[in-house]
Write an enzyme that holds these catalytic residues in place. Sequence first.
Site, PDB file in Angstrom:
ATOM      1  CG  HIS A  49      -1.779   1.341   1.316  1.00  0.00           C
ATOM      2  ND1 HIS A  49      -3.202   1.120   0.602  1.00  0.00           N
ATOM      3  CD2 HIS A  49      -1.683   2.296   1.907  1.00  0.00           C
ATOM      4  CE1 HIS A  49      -3.386   2.489   0.775  1.00  0.00           C
ATOM      5  NE2 HIS A  49      -2.564   3.475   1.689  1.00  0.00           N
ATOM      6  CB  THR A  97     -11.701   7.524  -7.226  1.00  0.00           C
ATOM      7  OG1 THR A  97     -11.275   6.542  -7.966  1.00  0.00           O
ATOM      8  CG2 THR A  97     -12.342   8.799  -8.007  1.00  0.00           C
ATOM      9  CG  HIS A 100      -3.537   0.447  -3.222  1.00  0.00           C
ATOM     10  ND1 HIS A 100      -3.443  -0.535  -1.924  1.00  0.00           N
ATOM     11  CD2 HIS A 100      -2.652  -0.133  -4.132  1.00  0.00           C
ATOM     12  CE1 HIS A 100      -2.534  -1.390  -2.357  1.00  0.00           C
ATOM     13  NE2 HIS A 100      -1.998  -1.218  -3.531  1.00  0.00           N
ATOM     14  CG  HIS A 102      -5.078   2.284  -9.612  1.00  0.00           C
ATOM     15  ND1 HIS A 102      -5.253   3.188  -8.292  1.00  0.00           N
ATOM     16  CD2 HIS A 102      -5.868   3.168 -10.355  1.00  0.00           C
ATOM     17  CE1 HIS A 102      -5.975   4.083  -8.349  1.00  0.00           C
ATOM     18  NE2 HIS A 102      -6.473   4.151  -9.635  1.00  0.00           N
TER      19      HIS A 102
HETATM   20  P1  AMP Z   1      -8.600   6.335 -10.213  1.00  0.00           P
HETATM   21  O1  AMP Z   1      -9.668   7.404 -10.411  1.00  0.00           O
HETATM   22  O2  AMP Z   1      -7.384   6.363 -10.948  1.00  0.00           O
HETATM   23  O3  AMP Z   1      -8.353   6.452  -8.653  1.00  0.00           O
HETATM   24  O4  AMP Z   1      -9.539   4.935 -10.556  1.00  0.00           O
HETATM   25  C1  AMP Z   1      -9.901   3.923  -9.916  1.00  0.00           C
HETATM   26  C2  AMP Z   1     -10.581   3.082 -10.687  1.00  0.00           C
HETATM   27  O5  AMP Z   1     -10.925   2.019  -9.808  1.00  0.00           O
HETATM   28  C3  AMP Z   1     -11.843   3.491 -11.318  1.00  0.00           C
HETATM   29  O6  AMP Z   1     -11.698   3.268 -12.740  1.00  0.00           O
HETATM   30  C4  AMP Z   1     -12.930   2.412 -10.775  1.00  0.00           C
HETATM   31  O7  AMP Z   1     -13.740   2.198 -11.699  1.00  0.00           O
HETATM   32  C5  AMP Z   1     -12.093   1.399 -10.185  1.00  0.00           C
HETATM   33  N1  AMP Z   1     -12.736   0.715  -9.099  1.00  0.00           N
HETATM   34  C6  AMP Z   1     -13.081   0.990  -7.908  1.00  0.00           C
HETATM   35  N2  AMP Z   1     -13.404  -0.094  -7.049  1.00  0.00           N
HETATM   36  C7  AMP Z   1     -13.209  -1.387  -7.938  1.00  0.00           C
HETATM   37  C8  AMP Z   1     -13.089  -2.566  -7.728  1.00  0.00           C
HETATM   38  N3  AMP Z   1     -13.675  -2.971  -6.515  1.00  0.00           N
HETATM   39  N4  AMP Z   1     -12.893  -3.547  -8.499  1.00  0.00           N
HETATM   40  C9  AMP Z   1     -12.364  -3.139  -9.768  1.00  0.00           C
HETATM   41  N5  AMP Z   1     -12.278  -1.701 -10.052  1.00  0.00           N
HETATM   42  C10 AMP Z   1     -12.672  -0.543  -9.050  1.00  0.00           C
HETATM   43 ZN    ZN Z   2      -4.172  -0.349  -0.267  1.00  0.00          ZN
END
Ligand code: AMP
Ligand code: ZN
Length: 116
Positions: A49, A97, A100, A102
């Site tokens: 994390h 959003t 963590h 990604h």
């Molecule tokens: P970001 O706006 O870059 O933080 O992207 C977060 C992404 O996580 C968004 O595209 C969401 O659709 C995706 N997301 C949130 N929760 C989940 C989940 N449980 N499984 C898969 N994708 C998720």
């Molecule tokens: Zn995390």
Amino acid sequence: MELDKNCIFCRIAAGEIPSDKVYEDEQVVAFKDLNPQAPVHVLVVPKAHFATLAEMGEEGAELVKHAMQVIPQLAKRLGLAGGYRLIVNQGADAGQTVMHLHIHLLGGTPLGEKIV
Ligand code: AMP
Ligand code: ZN
């Protein structure tokens, strides 16, 4: 770096919350985005994390490096021979959003509008 019980991607990485996984090893996990923005939309996630690159540290840097090495192989396996786009949102102005780190891996069609 510890697992954060309040973090959805930590919990996915730990297998506590289900996800549609397309790749996993000891350092990273990749799973389909719940709200796909392209025919292929996968999130490549270091298992440790940290919220942003600013908090990555040396250990995190190794994981990000590993993720970058995994991505071309994963893209090939996902059929993205025509190319793909990586997006790493950092903080509020970028619309991050999930706090963590990604890497969004997008493809499967010619990607249209872009800002870079
Ligand atoms: P970001 O706006 O870059 O933080 O992207 C977060 C992404 O996580 C968004 O595209 C969401 O659709 C995706 N997301 C949130 N929760 C989940 C989940 N449980 N499984 C898969 N994708 C998720
Ligand atoms: Zn995390």
